[in-house]
Scaffold this motif. Structure first.
Motif, mmCIF file in Angstrom:
data_model
loop_
_atom_site.group_PDB
_atom_site.id
_atom_site.type_symbol
_atom_site.label_atom_id
_atom_site.label_comp_id
_atom_site.label_asym_id
_atom_site.label_seq_id
_atom_site.Cartn_x
_atom_site.Cartn_y
_atom_site.Cartn_z
ATOM 1 N N PRO A 1 -8.422 6.402 -7.022
ATOM 2 C CA PRO A 1 -7.194 5.611 -6.982
ATOM 3 C C PRO A 1 -7.098 4.801 -5.685
ATOM 4 N N HIS A 2 -6.460 3.635 -5.791
ATOM 5 C CA HIS A 2 -6.319 2.781 -4.612
ATOM 6 C C HIS A 2 -4.883 2.281 -4.536
ATOM 7 N N THR A 3 -4.214 2.651 -3.472
ATOM 8 C CA THR A 3 -2.827 2.248 -3.266
ATOM 9 C C THR A 3 -2.770 1.067 -2.301
ATOM 10 N N VAL A 4 -1.939 0.083 -2.630
ATOM 11 C CA VAL A 4 -1.787 -1.095 -1.770
ATOM 12 C C VAL A 4 -0.426 -1.042 -1.087
ATOM 13 N N ASN A 5 -0.461 -0.870 0.209
ATOM 14 C CA ASN A 5 0.760 -0.932 1.018
ATOM 15 C C ASN A 5 0.899 -2.287 1.714
ATOM 16 N N THR A 6 -0.266 -2.902 2.043
ATOM 17 C CA THR A 6 -0.257 -4.191 2.740
ATOM 18 C C THR A 6 -1.129 -5.192 2.000
ATOM 19 N N LEU A 7 -0.524 -6.312 1.630
ATOM 20 C CA LEU A 7 -1.226 -7.429 0.988
ATOM 21 C C LEU A 7 -1.429 -8.512 2.035
ATOM 22 N N PHE A 8 -2.655 -8.967 2.193
ATOM 23 C CA PHE A 8 -3.033 -9.901 3.258
ATOM 24 C C PHE A 8 -3.410 -11.238 2.623
ATOM 25 N N LEU A 9 -2.718 -12.320 3.001
ATOM 26 C CA LEU A 9 -2.929 -13.640 2.404
ATOM 27 C C LEU A 9 -3.771 -14.525 3.311
#
Length: 351
Positions: free
Chosen positions: A34-42
């Protein structure tokens, strides 16, 4: 937020079906679940410098407008910079997602943002996008009339045996004073050849056959490029200043159309973020605005009295990221942290 849920939400924000056929969009690098995304980087471009920034800022998913993987990789080693991006992403459990031309097409995307640099105007897509599927099954509709019931039953039986035929309907109709049966069916391109071959065996049926091409409906305000009609004509020099201000650029490159000057009015402008030659070519306008164009396409435009403003490829795209951050925050209901790269920049500079 689970990676799968986030990717699904990103697809809802801009459907991948809008991407150009040559493009490579979607989830390009996926860490093991599983992979959780807390920070999305643009970022606009994922370079090694930008990747290091993403690692330092503990990004879980990088949204890179330009796909860092475009041509197929034959190996993933430390030899080339694009391979190293994949290695670094997987080592640090960072996914990579690229929307590219989907963001060009959507009504709330990059080209819509670029129109704001012109001032007050209305705009329509230069190349409208179509819906991903047909409104009905099949790509063609075939209609024909017959008056011999027994013969018609035999023809219909053979038609129904053809693969990729759908929606076969019959309706009583009066044609030239005679009671006949009108047959309507939908079929694929492949099945159409078999249907026509069958009907051509009977000249009476063939002569009364109509074939309609079913079109995918156009999507409102969606597509590549924009044709902008200014609310009031603006001088070319004023448009230049507006664009420089919007893109935060100290300079642009300019080719003035034949017979035009800096004081010539701009009533219509055709624009396309990035490399716009293929989208803008042949469009009737006073001005072309894009990042880059080929030398000969510029000469063609100038010869036709069209001025050209070039801002370098990614300079017409990167400023959208701040607006994208705000839109995604609302779309994702502020469930994750969204940050914009500070290291991402156009590779060209004036020396």
């Amino acid at each position: 937020m689970n990676l799968g849920d986030l990717v699904s939400a990103l697809n809802d924000f801009a459907s991948l079906s809008l991407a150009e056929s040559w493009d490579n969009v979607g989830l390009l690098v996926e860490p093991s679940p599983p992979h959780t995304v807390n920070t999305l980087f643009l970022t606009n471009d994922l370079t090694e410098v930008v990747m290091e920034e993403a690692v330092q800022k503990k990004a879980d998913l990088i949204l890179s407008y330009h796909p860092p993987i475009f041509t197929p990789l034959k190996q993933v080693t430390w030899k080339t910079w694009k391979e190293r991006l994949v290695v670094r992403a997987l080592e640090h459990r960072i996914g990579i997602f690229s929307p590219h031309t989907t963001y060009d097409a959507i009504p709330h995307g990059i080209n819509n943002w670029l129109t704001k640099g012109l001032g007050a105007c209305t705009s329509i897509p230069l190349h409208p996008s179509t819906a991903p599927s047909y409104p009905a099954e099949g790509t063609h509709r075939v209609e024909f009339c017959a008056d011999n019931t027994e013969h018609l039953d035999m023809v219909l039986s053979k038609i129904r045996d053809i693969q990729e035929i759908s929606r076969v309907t019959t309706l009583s109709a009066r044609v030239e004073g005679e009671e006949q049966t009108r047959v309507t069916l939908n079929c694929s391109q492949k099945a159409l050849l078999e249907v026509v071959a069958l009907l051509s065996q009977n000249s009476l049926l063939y002569d009364k056959t109509e074939i309609l091409l079913l079109q995918k409906p156009l999507l409102p305000h969606t597509g590549m490029g924009r044709l902008c009609t200014m609310s009031e004509p603006v001088s070319l020099s004023d448009v230049i200043e507006r664009i420089k201000s919007h893109l935060k650029l100290p300079h642009i490159r300019l080719a003035v159309g034949m017979g035009k000057t800096l004081e010539s009015p701009v009533k219509k402008a055709a624009l396309c973020a990035g490399a716009g030659s293929s989208i803008l070519k042949g469009m009737e306008a006073d001005l072309y605005l894009t990042g880059e164009m080929s030398h000969h396409d510029i000469l063609d435009a100038v010869a036709n009295g069209i001025s050209v403003i070039l801002c370098e490829h990614s300079n017409t795209e990167r400023g959208f990221l701040s607006e994208l951050r705000d839109m995604l925050a609302i779309h994702l209901r502020n469930k994750i942290n969204i940050i914009v790269s500070e290291k991402d920049r156009d590779p060209l500079q004036v020396a």
